[in-house]
Scaffold this motif. Structure first.
Motif, PDB file in Angstrom:
ATOM      1  N   LEU A 180       0.835  -1.192   0.000  1.00  0.00           N
ATOM      2  CA  LEU A 180       0.000   0.000   0.000  1.00  0.00           C
ATOM      3  C   LEU A 180       0.876   1.250   0.000  1.00  0.00           C
ATOM      4  CD1 LEU A 180      -2.501  -1.078   2.800  1.00  0.00           C
ATOM      5  CD2 LEU A 180      -3.038  -0.926   0.362  1.00  0.00           C
ATOM      6  N   GLN A 181       0.347   2.320  -0.572  1.00  0.00           N
ATOM      7  CA  GLN A 181       1.056   3.591  -0.494  1.00  0.00           C
ATOM      8  C   GLN A 181       1.177   4.014   0.966  1.00  0.00           C
ATOM      9  OE1 GLN A 181       2.475   5.321  -3.119  1.00  0.00           O
ATOM     10  NE2 GLN A 181       1.942   3.461  -4.272  1.00  0.00           N
ATOM     11  N   LYS A 182       2.232   4.730   1.276  1.00  0.00           N
ATOM     12  CA  LYS A 182       2.487   5.102   2.664  1.00  0.00           C
ATOM     13  C   LYS A 182       1.432   6.036   3.240  1.00  0.00           C
ATOM     14  CE  LYS A 182       7.428   4.223   2.873  1.00  0.00           C
ATOM     15  NZ  LYS A 182       8.773   4.769   3.197  1.00  0.00           N
ATOM     16  N   ASP A 183       0.696   6.733   2.376  1.00  0.00           N
ATOM     17  CA  ASP A 183      -0.337   7.621   2.901  1.00  0.00           C
ATOM     18  C   ASP A 183      -1.675   6.908   3.116  1.00  0.00           C
ATOM     19  OD1 ASP A 183      -1.028   7.220   0.276  1.00  0.00           O
ATOM     20  OD2 ASP A 183      -1.209   9.345  -0.244  1.00  0.00           O
ATOM     21  N   ASN A 184      -1.726   5.613   2.834  1.00  0.00           N
ATOM     22  CA  ASN A 184      -2.924   4.833   3.120  1.00  0.00           C
ATOM     23  C   ASN A 184      -3.041   4.652   4.633  1.00  0.00           C
ATOM     24  OD1 ASN A 184      -4.663   2.424   3.563  1.00  0.00           O
ATOM     25  ND2 ASN A 184      -4.642   2.278   1.334  1.00  0.00           N
ATOM     26  N   LYS A 185      -4.217   4.908   5.186  1.00  0.00           N
ATOM     27  CA  LYS A 185      -4.392   4.872   6.642  1.00  0.00           C
ATOM     28  C   LYS A 185      -4.155   3.473   7.232  1.00  0.00           C
ATOM     29  CE  LYS A 185      -8.573   6.381   7.085  1.00  0.00           C
ATOM     30  NZ  LYS A 185      -9.880   6.726   7.707  1.00  0.00           N
ATOM     31  N   LYS A 186      -4.120   2.442   6.386  1.00  0.00           N
ATOM     32  CA  LYS A 186      -3.836   1.085   6.865  1.00  0.00           C
ATOM     33  C   LYS A 186      -2.336   0.863   7.086  1.00  0.00           C
ATOM     34  CE  LYS A 186      -7.999  -0.568   4.587  1.00  0.00           C
ATOM     35  NZ  LYS A 186      -8.452   0.838   4.471  1.00  0.00           N
ATOM     36  N   ILE A 212       0.109   1.976   9.226  1.00  0.00           N
ATOM     37  CA  ILE A 212       0.084   2.664  10.521  1.00  0.00           C
ATOM     38  C   ILE A 212       1.334   3.509  10.741  1.00  0.00           C
ATOM     39  CG2 ILE A 212      -0.173   2.337  13.017  1.00  0.00           C
ATOM     40  CD1 ILE A 212      -2.587   1.463  11.274  1.00  0.00           C
ATOM     41  N   GLY A 213       2.445   3.039  10.186  1.00  0.00           N
ATOM     42  CA  GLY A 213       3.680   3.801  10.316  1.00  0.00           C
ATOM     43  C   GLY A 213       4.516   3.456  11.534  1.00  0.00           C
ATOM     44  N   LYS A 214       4.114   2.409  12.245  1.00  0.00           N
ATOM     45  CA  LYS A 214       4.887   1.977  13.409  1.00  0.00           C
ATOM     46  C   LYS A 214       5.786   0.798  13.026  1.00  0.00           C
ATOM     47  CE  LYS A 214       1.299   3.166  16.803  1.00  0.00           C
ATOM     48  NZ  LYS A 214       0.409   2.608  17.863  1.00  0.00           N
ATOM     49  N   ASN A 224      -9.688   0.360  -1.940  1.00  0.00           N
ATOM     50  CA  ASN A 224     -11.008   0.856  -2.322  1.00  0.00           C
ATOM     51  C   ASN A 224     -11.395   2.049  -1.437  1.00  0.00           C
ATOM     52  OD1 ASN A 224     -13.920   1.150  -2.560  1.00  0.00           O
ATOM     53  ND2 ASN A 224     -13.932  -0.864  -3.527  1.00  0.00           N
ATOM     54  N   PRO A 225     -11.783   3.177  -2.051  1.00  0.00           N
ATOM     55  CA  PRO A 225     -12.152   4.365  -1.252  1.00  0.00           C
ATOM     56  C   PRO A 225     -13.291   4.113  -0.265  1.00  0.00           C
ATOM     57  CG  PRO A 225     -11.894   4.934  -3.573  1.00  0.00           C
ATOM     58  CD  PRO A 225     -11.844   3.439  -3.494  1.00  0.00           C
ATOM     59  N   GLN A 226     -14.130   3.108  -0.570  1.00  0.00           N
ATOM     60  CA  GLN A 226     -15.230   2.789   0.348  1.00  0.00           C
ATOM     61  C   GLN A 226     -14.744   2.084   1.614  1.00  0.00           C
ATOM     62  OE1 GLN A 226     -18.079   0.526  -1.913  1.00  0.00           O
ATOM     63  NE2 GLN A 226     -18.804   2.295  -3.072  1.00  0.00           N
ATOM     64  N   ASN A 227     -13.521   1.579   1.569  1.00  0.00           N
ATOM     65  CA  ASN A 227     -12.943   0.898   2.727  1.00  0.00           C
ATOM     66  C   ASN A 227     -12.217   1.937   3.582  1.00  0.00           C
ATOM     67  OD1 ASN A 227     -11.655  -0.711   4.592  1.00  0.00           O
ATOM     68  ND2 ASN A 227     -10.608  -2.005   3.097  1.00  0.00           N
ATOM     69  N   THR A 228     -12.907   2.475   4.561  1.00  0.00           N
ATOM     70  CA  THR A 228     -12.343   3.558   5.386  1.00  0.00           C
ATOM     71  C   THR A 228     -11.744   3.061   6.701  1.00  0.00           C
ATOM     72  OG1 THR A 228     -14.514   3.962   6.388  1.00  0.00           O
ATOM     73  CG2 THR A 228     -13.944   5.241   4.415  1.00  0.00           C
ATOM     74  N   SER A 229     -11.742   1.758   6.905  1.00  0.00           N
ATOM     75  CA  SER A 229     -11.210   1.174   8.139  1.00  0.00           C
ATOM     76  C   SER A 229      -9.687   1.257   8.169  1.00  0.00           C
ATOM     77  CB  SER A 229     -11.652  -0.288   8.246  1.00  0.00           C
ATOM     78  OG  SER A 229     -10.972  -0.957   9.275  1.00  0.00           O
ATOM     79  N   THR A 230      -9.128   1.226   9.356  1.00  0.00           N
ATOM     80  CA  THR A 230      -7.666   1.145   9.504  1.00  0.00           C
ATOM     81  C   THR A 230      -7.203  -0.307   9.563  1.00  0.00           C
ATOM     82  OG1 THR A 230      -7.864   1.297  11.916  1.00  0.00           O
ATOM     83  CG2 THR A 230      -7.475   3.355  10.706  1.00  0.00           C
ATOM     84  N   THR A 231      -8.144  -1.239   9.530  1.00  0.00           N
ATOM     85  CA  THR A 231      -7.790  -2.656   9.582  1.00  0.00           C
ATOM     86  C   THR A 231      -7.038  -3.075   8.311  1.00  0.00           C
ATOM     87  OG1 THR A 231      -9.731  -3.170  10.922  1.00  0.00           O
ATOM     88  CG2 THR A 231      -8.683  -5.010   9.774  1.00  0.00           C
ATOM     89  N   SER A 278       7.929  -5.429   8.320  1.00  0.00           N
ATOM     90  CA  SER A 278       8.626  -4.571   9.293  1.00  0.00           C
ATOM     91  C   SER A 278       7.732  -3.469   9.839  1.00  0.00           C
ATOM     92  CB  SER A 278       9.855  -3.940   8.629  1.00  0.00           C
ATOM     93  OG  SER A 278       9.463  -3.180   7.485  1.00  0.00           O
ATOM     94  N   GLU A 279       6.442  -3.494   9.450  1.00  0.00           N
ATOM     95  CA  GLU A 279       5.513  -2.465   9.907  1.00  0.00           C
ATOM     96  C   GLU A 279       4.290  -3.089  10.580  1.00  0.00           C
ATOM     97  OE1 GLU A 279       4.285   0.340   6.976  1.00  0.00           O
ATOM     98  OE2 GLU A 279       6.307   0.562   6.139  1.00  0.00           O
ATOM     99  N   VAL A 280       3.769  -2.414  11.577  1.00  0.00           N
ATOM    100  CA  VAL A 280       2.556  -2.839  12.265  1.00  0.00           C
ATOM    101  C   VAL A 280       1.360  -2.735  11.321  1.00  0.00           C
ATOM    102  CG1 VAL A 280       0.890  -2.149  14.053  1.00  0.00           C
ATOM    103  CG2 VAL A 280       3.332  -2.272  14.598  1.00  0.00           C
ATOM    104  N   ALA A 281       0.491  -3.738  11.395  1.00  0.00           N
ATOM    105  CA  ALA A 281      -0.822  -3.678  10.740  1.00  0.00           C
ATOM    106  C   ALA A 281      -1.866  -4.030  11.791  1.00  0.00           C
ATOM    107  CB  ALA A 281      -0.885  -4.654   9.571  1.00  0.00           C
TER     108      ALA A 281
END
Length: 208
Positions: free
Chosen positions: A11-17, A19-21, A49-56, A74-77
């Motif tokens: 995913l692109q780094k600006d995707n809310k999924k 997390i960046g940790k 999908n833009p309709q998927n607004t969850s952070t999951t 290497s990143e938290v999901a």
């Protein structure tokens, strides 16, 4: 299907999924997708999908044909349902197993994938947890009724793969016999037959 065969489609780094940790994972968490018609490609597309607004999110999804990595290991999901500070989310990677198509093949791919990660980490199957271990969710819903058998399959896969590994003290010789075409280098720990000895000696004689 080994981890080396997993297709990276992050995913692109600006995707809310994302997390960046940072994640130093200690466990592997197993999920079923709970969607009987969805493939790995479908699951990956849903994350964008833009309709998927969850952070999951999840790290890897596997079906009968392929495995796709959406979030680097290497990143938290957030996949375990135990909160932002829960051990499932902060100490494990999430592997989603698709329910569509040839499910037996899909599950075997997952077994092989998990085994390859355990071998790489030099871990035992005690590091493999069901989603339900971290939360009350009945997941992986298909595998839970035979979870112990699933773990046994992973353990057997690990043993099988390790039996095909060349011991460190034999690696130089292994490289040499393959290069010289004396042997194909397979089955390094199998007993050798007389016929195989004859064939190898014959090849050495011809080459010399």
């Amino acid at each position: 299907m080994k981890y080396s065969e997993v297709r990276k489609q992050h995913l692109q780094k600006d995707n809310k999924k994302r997390i960046g940790k940072a994640l130093d994972f200690q466990y592997i968490t197993v999920h079923n997708t709970a969607n009987p018609t969805s493939t790995a490609k479908n699951e990956r597309a849903w994350l964008d999908n833009p309709q998927n607004t969850s952070t999951t999110g999840w790290h890897i999804v596997v079906d009968e044909f392929e495995a796709i990595e959406a979030i680097p290991l290497s990143e938290v999901a957030y996949h375990a349902g135990d909160g932002a500070n829960g051990l499932g989310n902060t100490k494990s990677i999430g592997i989603e197993i698709c329910e569509s198509g040839d499910y037996a093949k899909t599950e075997q791919n997952a077994v092989e994938l998990i085994a390859s990660i355990l071998i790489e980490k030099d871990w035992g199957t005690d590091r493999v947890k069901p989603h339900k271990h971290w939360s009350s969710k009945q997941c992986p819903r298909i595998i839970l009724p035979y979870w112990n058998d699933f773990i046994k399959c992973i353990d057997e896969e690990v043993k099988k793969e390790k039996s095909n590994e060349v011991s460190s003290w034999a690696k130089e010789a292994h490289t040499w016999i393959v290069k010289e075409k004396i042997s194909d280098g397979t089955r390094p720990k199998d007993p050798i037959t007389r016929e195989e000895v004859w064939a190898m000696l014959h090849r050495i004689r011809i080459d010399n």
